[in-house]
Scaffold this motif. Structure first.
Motif, PDB file in Angstrom:
ATOM      1  N   UNK A 208       0.729  -1.105   0.108  1.00 47.02           N
ATOM      2  CA  UNK A 208      -0.015  -0.078  -0.172  1.00 47.02           C
ATOM      3  C   UNK A 208       0.980   1.062   0.095  1.00 47.02           C
ATOM      4  N   UNK A 209       0.637   2.053  -0.947  1.00 44.52           N
ATOM      5  CA  UNK A 209       1.284   3.414  -1.152  1.00 44.52           C
ATOM      6  C   UNK A 209       0.482   4.626  -0.864  1.00 44.52           C
ATOM      7  N   UNK A 210       0.940   5.538  -0.146  1.00 47.28           N
ATOM      8  CA  UNK A 210      -0.080   6.427   0.235  1.00 47.28           C
ATOM      9  C   UNK A 210       0.432   7.831   0.282  1.00 47.28           C
ATOM     10  N   UNK A 211      -0.065   8.627  -0.596  1.00 45.13           N
ATOM     11  CA  UNK A 211       0.369   9.767  -0.920  1.00 45.13           C
ATOM     12  C   UNK A 211      -0.071  10.903   0.190  1.00 45.13           C
ATOM     13  N   UNK A 212       0.715  11.472   1.034  1.00 48.36           N
ATOM     14  CA  UNK A 212       0.392  12.349   2.079  1.00 48.36           C
ATOM     15  C   UNK A 212       0.759  13.781   1.801  1.00 48.36           C
ATOM     16  N   UNK A 213       0.392  14.859   2.754  1.00 49.45           N
ATOM     17  CA  UNK A 213       0.768  16.176   2.534  1.00 49.45           C
ATOM     18  C   UNK A 213       2.132  16.021   3.543  1.00 49.45           C
ATOM     19  N   UNK A 214       2.083  15.431   4.394  1.00 47.92           N
ATOM     20  CA  UNK A 214       3.152  15.539   5.634  1.00 47.92           C
ATOM     21  C   UNK A 214       3.521  14.479   5.920  1.00 47.92           C
ATOM     22  N   UNK A 215       4.841  13.853   5.351  1.00 47.24           N
ATOM     23  CA  UNK A 215       5.295  12.715   5.682  1.00 47.24           C
ATOM     24  C   UNK A 215       5.536  12.430   7.214  1.00 47.24           C
ATOM     25  N   UNK A 216       6.102  13.658   7.869  1.00 50.77           N
ATOM     26  CA  UNK A 216       6.558  13.636   9.346  1.00 50.77           C
ATOM     27  C   UNK A 216       5.317  13.051  10.067  1.00 50.77           C
ATOM     28  N   UNK A 217       4.091  13.480   9.807  1.00 50.37           N
ATOM     29  CA  UNK A 217       3.151  13.419  10.606  1.00 50.37           C
ATOM     30  C   UNK A 217       2.558  12.125  10.552  1.00 50.37           C
ATOM     31  N   UNK A 218       1.791  11.634  11.790  1.00 51.47           N
ATOM     32  CA  UNK A 218       1.095  10.281  12.042  1.00 51.47           C
ATOM     33  C   UNK A 218       0.085  10.010  10.926  1.00 51.47           C
ATOM     34  N   UNK A 219      -0.236   8.783  10.398  1.00 54.00           N
ATOM     35  CA  UNK A 219      -1.155   8.567   9.440  1.00 54.00           C
ATOM     36  C   UNK A 219      -1.854   7.421   9.624  1.00 54.00           C
ATOM     37  N   UNK A 220      -3.453   7.355   9.917  1.00 55.57           N
ATOM     38  CA  UNK A 220      -4.109   6.125  10.219  1.00 55.57           C
ATOM     39  C   UNK A 220      -3.877   4.937   9.345  1.00 55.57           C
ATOM     40  N   UNK A 221      -3.792   5.301   7.953  1.00 58.64           N
ATOM     41  CA  UNK A 221      -3.730   4.061   7.030  1.00 58.64           C
ATOM     42  C   UNK A 221      -2.574   3.275   7.135  1.00 58.64           C
ATOM     43  N   UNK A 222      -1.323   3.932   7.338  1.00 60.62           N
ATOM     44  CA  UNK A 222      -0.143   3.433   7.670  1.00 60.62           C
ATOM     45  C   UNK A 222      -0.119   2.369   8.940  1.00 60.62           C
ATOM     46  N   UNK A 223      -0.743   2.956  10.080  1.00 57.18           N
ATOM     47  CA  UNK A 223      -0.962   2.058  11.204  1.00 57.18           C
ATOM     48  C   UNK A 223      -1.849   1.091  11.008  1.00 57.18           C
ATOM     49  N   UNK A 224      -2.954   1.273  10.518  1.00 58.84           N
ATOM     50  CA  UNK A 224      -3.805  -0.124  10.221  1.00 58.84           C
ATOM     51  C   UNK A 224      -3.131  -1.056   9.120  1.00 58.84           C
ATOM     52  N   UNK A 225      -2.288  -0.421   8.073  1.00 57.99           N
ATOM     53  CA  UNK A 225      -1.840  -1.353   7.324  1.00 57.99           C
ATOM     54  C   UNK A 225      -0.507  -2.268   7.929  1.00 57.99           C
ATOM     55  N   UNK A 226       0.138  -1.432   8.724  1.00 59.40           N
ATOM     56  CA  UNK A 226       1.253  -2.314   9.517  1.00 59.40           C
ATOM     57  C   UNK A 226       0.633  -3.252  10.428  1.00 59.40           C
ATOM     58  N   UNK A 227      -0.448  -2.977  11.116  1.00 62.38           N
ATOM     59  CA  UNK A 227      -1.255  -3.717  12.239  1.00 62.38           C
ATOM     60  C   UNK A 227      -1.486  -5.147  11.280  1.00 62.38           C
ATOM     61  N   UNK A 228      -2.041  -4.996  10.200  1.00 64.50           N
ATOM     62  CA  UNK A 228      -2.379  -6.216   9.171  1.00 64.50           C
ATOM     63  C   UNK A 228      -1.267  -7.022   8.521  1.00 64.50           C
ATOM     64  N   UNK A 229      -0.057  -6.379   8.687  1.00 69.00           N
ATOM     65  CA  UNK A 229       1.111  -7.043   8.166  1.00 69.00           C
ATOM     66  C   UNK A 229       1.473  -6.783   6.566  1.00 69.00           C
TER      67      UNK A 229
END
Length: 69
Positions: free
Chosen positions: A48-69
């Motif tokens: 999953x690649x996610x285009x974001x405005x601020x790479x340093x900010x936390x992102x919910x999609x990243x956290x959910x994807x990591x939790x799923x492996x």
């Protein structure tokens, strides 16, 4: 004596899901569901690649994807 080689497993296909995201909304849920289903039988390796405005900010999609492996 020669060692027997095991047959190689078929190569997994990398499948990229690319989305622009600012949170966890409907489209993000769909991407996570598609990735989860694609990985189920082991034929695909979803990424999953996610285009974001601020790479340093936390992102919910990243956290959910990591939790799923």
């Amino acid at each position: 004596m020669r060692a027997k080689l095991r047959p190689s497993s078929p190569a997994r296909v990398t499948l990229l899901h690319l989305i622009e995201s600012d949170g966890m909304y409907g489209a993000e849920q769909v991407v996570l569901g598609l990735a989860r289903e694609a990985a189920r039988d082991g034929e695909f390796r979803p990424v999953i690649g996610c285009l974001v405005k601020d790479a340093a900010a936390p992102h919910a999609l990243h956290d959910y994807a990591r939790a799923l492996g």
